[in-house]
Design a protein around this motif. Structure first.
Motif, short mmCIF file in Angstrom:
data_model
loop_
_atom_site.label_atom_id
_atom_site.label_comp_id
_atom_site.label_asym_id
_atom_site.label_seq_id
_atom_site.Cartn_x
_atom_site.Cartn_y
_atom_site.Cartn_z
N ILE A 155 0.84 -1.20 0.00
CA ILE A 155 0.00 0.00 0.00
C ILE A 155 0.87 1.25 0.00
N GLU A 156 1.93 1.24 0.80
CA GLU A 156 2.81 2.43 0.82
C GLU A 156 3.50 2.63 -0.53
N SER A 157 3.77 1.53 -1.21
CA SER A 157 4.38 1.66 -2.55
C SER A 157 3.40 2.28 -3.53
N TRP A 491 14.21 1.16 3.37
CA TRP A 491 13.67 2.52 3.27
C TRP A 491 12.19 2.46 2.93
N LYS A 492 11.51 3.53 3.26
CA LYS A 492 10.09 3.64 2.91
C LYS A 492 9.98 3.81 1.40
N PRO A 493 8.94 3.23 0.79
CA PRO A 493 8.80 3.36 -0.66
C PRO A 493 8.86 4.80 -1.15
N LYS A 494 8.31 5.74 -0.37
CA LYS A 494 8.30 7.13 -0.87
C LYS A 494 9.70 7.76 -0.85
N TRP A 495 10.62 7.15 -0.11
CA TRP A 495 11.99 7.66 -0.12
C TRP A 495 12.69 7.27 -1.42
N GLY A 496 12.44 6.03 -1.83
CA GLY A 496 13.22 5.51 -2.96
C GLY A 496 12.38 4.83 -4.02
N LEU A 497 11.37 5.55 -4.51
CA LEU A 497 10.46 4.95 -5.50
C LEU A 497 11.17 4.58 -6.80
N GLY A 522 11.30 8.13 5.96
CA GLY A 522 10.84 9.49 5.69
C GLY A 522 11.14 9.82 4.25
N GLN A 523 10.43 10.82 3.74
CA GLN A 523 10.55 11.12 2.32
C GLN A 523 11.77 11.97 1.99
#
Ligand code: UTP
Length: 600
Positions: A155-157, A491-497, A522-523
Motif C-alpha cells: 500500500i505504501e508503494s 527505506w520507505k517506498p516514498k523515499w526511494g520509489l 521518511g521522504q
C-alpha cells in the motif's frame, strides 16, 4: 432426479427445480439419492440448495457448464492428451532491462507518469499451504528490521507512486482491488481496518471474494459429497485465474475505464521486491503499447519456473503464454529441438521465467472480457489411484491461472514481456523452512528467510549503484538455508520509489559496514557523507527535510539464529530462522516540518 427427490421436489422453488433439472441432465442423480421425505432434515436440505445455488451463480455458465467442462478435461487427462498438441514453440519478443542504465531510468520516468492511470489488483485468496503460516501471508513482515508487513509495504508503494505521479497535476487516487477467498477474507479486512488501511482511503480499496468450486469424485465428473455431511458438496479453490471473471462481473473495470484509467497491474501476496520493478515495467507497457506485459526474470534452462513462450499452431493460431517448465522441455523436443530447453549465449534459456505479475491495458482487457465473461481456460490435475486412470486418490476440481488470460486473445493482440534481474524483482515467500532446506543447491529457496535477505541485498546493490560504499555480504545458514547476509538497509517506498530519486538523496562519500542496520523512514531524508558502523534509524514526517551525515558507530543490532521448531519464539520469526537483538542504535525522529541537519 425429480423422482430421486420424491416429494421433496414439490417443496422446491422454481429456481431450485430448474437447478435440479440441470444437474439431472448432467449425471448428478447421486446428489439426492435416498433423501428422506419432507419434514426430515429440512434445514440441512435448504443449506444444501443454498450451496448449490451459490456454486451455480459463481461459475461463468453455471454448474451445468462446470460439469461439462470437467467431463471434457477429465477425458483429455485420462487419454493423456497434450494441451500443446499442434503448437510449435518459439522465442517471443520483449524488453530486457538492466537496472540503473539510461534505458531503465527512462522507462521508470514514463512508468511513474503513467501510474496516475493505473489500478492495482492483488490476488490474495491463496491458502499458502506450502508456507504453512497460520496467519494470512499479507500480514507477514516483509522484513523484520522495520516489521512492515507485505500489505503495508504494497500500500505504501502504491501511495508513493500515486504521489509521484500526481506531481504538477491533479491529485489521483490509485485504486487497489484485493481478491480474497473464504480462507483470507475476514483476516485481510481486519488487517486493513485495524491499521487504518495503512494510509490509503478506505474507498480506494475494494475486496472481491472468490468462491471455491465443487470437487469431483470420478471421470464422470460426479460432484463430491462431503463424507461427513451428505448435504454438503466438497469444495476447493479454483485458482487465481478467478480474478478476471470477478473483476468483470463486479463492474469495476468499466468504472475505471470511464474514469480514464488505462492500466491494470496484477500482483501476488509475498514478493517484497516487486515494486522496485513496477515503475520501469509500466514504462515498458506504455512505450511499447503492450496489451499484455508479463514480468519475467532470466531463467536457467530447465529451471522450475514457467517460461514465456510464443506458441504457433498448425491452424494459424498464435499466442505468447506461460508454459510450465515440465511442459516446455518436452514441447521443444517434440518440435525439432532435440536438446529441449537449453541455455543460449547469454547463459540463460531464451524463454524468460514468468513471475506472474501482469500489466494489462484496460481497454483491450475489457473488450476481451466482454467476449469471454472472464472465463479462463481451465485444467484438471487428478491424482489417479493407478495406471488405469479410472479412479482418484482423492477428489479433484477444475483450476485456472491468472497468467492464462492471453490464451483466448486474437493474434493481433500485443503481448510482450519485460525481463528484470531476479535480485531486483522477485523473491516470493512460498515455502516453509523444512521444504526450503531441501531445495537443491543453487535453486531459490523462496522462503521467509530468503525473501527477507533478498530485500537487504537489493537495497544494498541499489545504493552501491548510487555511489554508496556498501560492504560485501557474509554467508550464513538459517533454518538449514545458506543465504547472503548484507547490511540491513531498508527505506520507505516514498523515499526511494525510483533510481533517480534514490540518487538524488545520496551524496558525498557514504559507507556502511556489513553488520550495520540502516532504516530510512521518511521522504526527504538526504544522506551526505555518512559513515555507518552499527544501527541508525531515521524517521521524519513528509515536510521535514533532514540531512544525515557524519560517523555513526555503535554496537548495533546483532543477528541471532533461532530454530524454526522453537515454539518460544513468535511464528513470524521462527519461519525465518533469525531475529535481531537490538543492542544499541542511534534513533532520530523528526515530527515537525522544517529543515534539519543530523551530523553524528
Ligand atoms: P501461490 O502459488 O503462492 O499459491 O499463489 P497459494 O495457494 O497461495 O499457496 P499454496 O500453493 O497453497 O502453497 C500465487 C498467488 O495467487 C493467489 C495467492 O494468494 C498468491 O498471491 N491465489 C492463489 C489466489 O488469489 N487464489 C487462489 O485460488 C490461489
Amino acid at each position: 432426479m425429480a423422482s430421486a427427490l420424491g416429494d421433496n421436489y414439490n417443496h422446491l422453488s422454481p429456481p431450485q427445480q430448474e437447478l435440479v433439472k440441470i444437474l439431472s441432465e448432467n449425471g448428478q442423480d447421486h446428489l439426492f439419492r435416498d433423501w428422506p421425505g419432507p419434514g426430515v432434515d429440512d434445514d440441512e436440505k435448504k443449506a444444501f440448495f443454498d450451496q448449490l445455488i451459490r456454486l451455480d451463480w459463481s461459475y461463468p455458465g453455471g454448474l451445468g457448464a462446470y460439469i461439462k467442462n470437467a467431463k471434457r478435461l477429465l477425458a483429455d487427462s485420462k487419454a493423456g492428451k497434450n494441451p500443446f498438441d499442434g503448437f510449435t514453440p518459439s522465442v517471443p519478443t520483449g524488453e530486457t532491462l538492466t537496472f540503473g542504465d539510461e534505458n531503465f531510468t527512462q522507462f521508470e520516468e514514463t512508468g511513474v507518469r503513467e501510474a496516475r492511470k493505473a489500478a492495482f489488483v492483488l490476488v490474495a485468496g491463496g491458502l499458502g499451504e506450502r508456507l504453512g503460516y497460520s496467519g494470512i501471508k499479507l500480514a507477514l513482515p516483509a522484513e523484520t528490521t522495520t516489521g512492515a508487513c507485505f500489505l503495508q509495504h504494497y500500500i505504501e508503494s502504491i501511495l508513493a507512486l500515486q504521489e509521484a505521479s500526481s506531481e504538477g497535476g491533479s491529485q489521483t487516487h490509485i485504486p487497489l482491488v484485493i481478491m480474497t477467498s473464504d480462507d483470507t477474507h475476514g483476516r485481510t479486512l481486519e488487517l486493513l481496518e485495524s491499521n487504518s488501511y495503512f494510509g490509503m482511503q478506505s474507498t480506494q480499496v475494494t475486496l472481491l471474494k472468490q468462491e471455491k468450486v465443487a470437487c469431483l469424485d470420478d471421470n464422470e465428473a460426479r460432484l463430491a459429497l462431503d463424507p461427513q455431511n451428505r448435504y454438503r458438496i466438497q469444495t476447493k479453490p479454483h485458482g487465481h485465474g478467478d480474478v478476471h471473471a470477478l473483476l468483470y462481473s463486479s463492474g469495476i473495470l468499466k468504472k475505471w475505464y470511464d474514469a480514464g484509467l488505462k492500466w491494470v497491474l496484477f500482483f501476488q501476496d509475498t514478493n517484497g521486491l516487486l515494486f522496485k520493478a513496477i515503475p520501469s515495467a509500466l514504462g515498458v507497457s506504455a512505450s511499447k503499447q503492450y496489451h499484455v506485459n508479463s514480468l519475467a526474470v532470466p531463467r536457467k534452462a530447465k529451471e522450475a519456473i514457467g517460461g514465456i513462450t510464443r506458441l504457433t499452431h498448425t491452424d494459424g493460431r498464435s499466442m505468447v503464454i506461460n508454459v510450465e517448465y515440465n511442459q516446455l522441455d518436452p514441447l521443444l523436443r517434440a518440435s525439432g529441438y532435440p536438446d529441449g530447453d537449453v541455455n543460449c549465449e547469454t547463459g540463460y534459456s531464451p524463454y524468460p521465467g514468468n513471475i506472474n505479475q501482469l500489466i494489462l491495458e484496460l481497454g483491450p482487457y475489457i473488450e476481451e472480457l466482454s467476449k469471454t465473461g472472464g472465463a479462463i481456460q481451465e485444467f484438471v490435475n487428478p491424482k489417479y489411484k493407478d495406471a488405469s486412470k479410472t479412479s482418484f486418490k482423492s477428489s479433484t476440481r477444475l483450476e485456472c491461472m491468472m497468467q492464462d488470460y492471453p490464451k483466448t486473445l486474437p493474434p493481433s493482440a500485443r503481448v510482450g514481456f519485460t525481463v528484470m534481474e531476479t535480485w531486483l524483482a522477485y523473491a516470493p515467500v512460498k515455502n516453509n523452512a523444512e521444504d526450503a532446506a531441501k531445495v537443491p543447491k543453487g535453486n531459490p529457496y523462496h522462503s521467509a528467510t530468503s525473501g527477507e535477505m533478498a530485500i537487504y541485498r537489493a537495497n544494498c546493490l541499489i545504493l552501491r549503484k548510487a555511489g554508496f560504499q556498501v560492504a560485501d555480504p557474509v554467508v550464513q545458514i538459517f533454518n538449514g538455508q545458506e543465504v547472503e547476509v548484507w547490511p540491513r538497509i531498508t527505506w520507505k517506498p516514498k523515499w526511494g520509489l525510483t533510481f533517480s530519486l534514490i540518487k538524488s538523496k545520496v551524496s558525498g562519500h557514504c559507507s556502511i559496514s556489513q553488520r550495520s542496520t540502516l532504516a530510512i523512514k521518511g521522504q526527504q531524508i538526504f544522506i551526505e557523507n555518512l559513515s555507518l558502523d552499527g544501527a541508525l534509524i531515521i524517521e521524519a514526517v513528509d515536510n521535514a527535510e533532514v540531512k544525515v551525515g557524519g560517523s555513526v558507530q555503535n554496537n548495533g543490532w546483532s543477528l541471532e539464529t533461532i530454530d524454526h521448531k522453537d515454539t518460544s519464539e513468535p511464528e513470524a520469526l521462527r519461519i525465518r530462522g533469525f531475529k535481531f537483538n537490538k543492542v544499541e542504535q542511534v534513533e532520530k525522529k523528526y515530527s515537525e516540518p522544517g529543515k534539519f541537519h543530523f551530523n553524528a
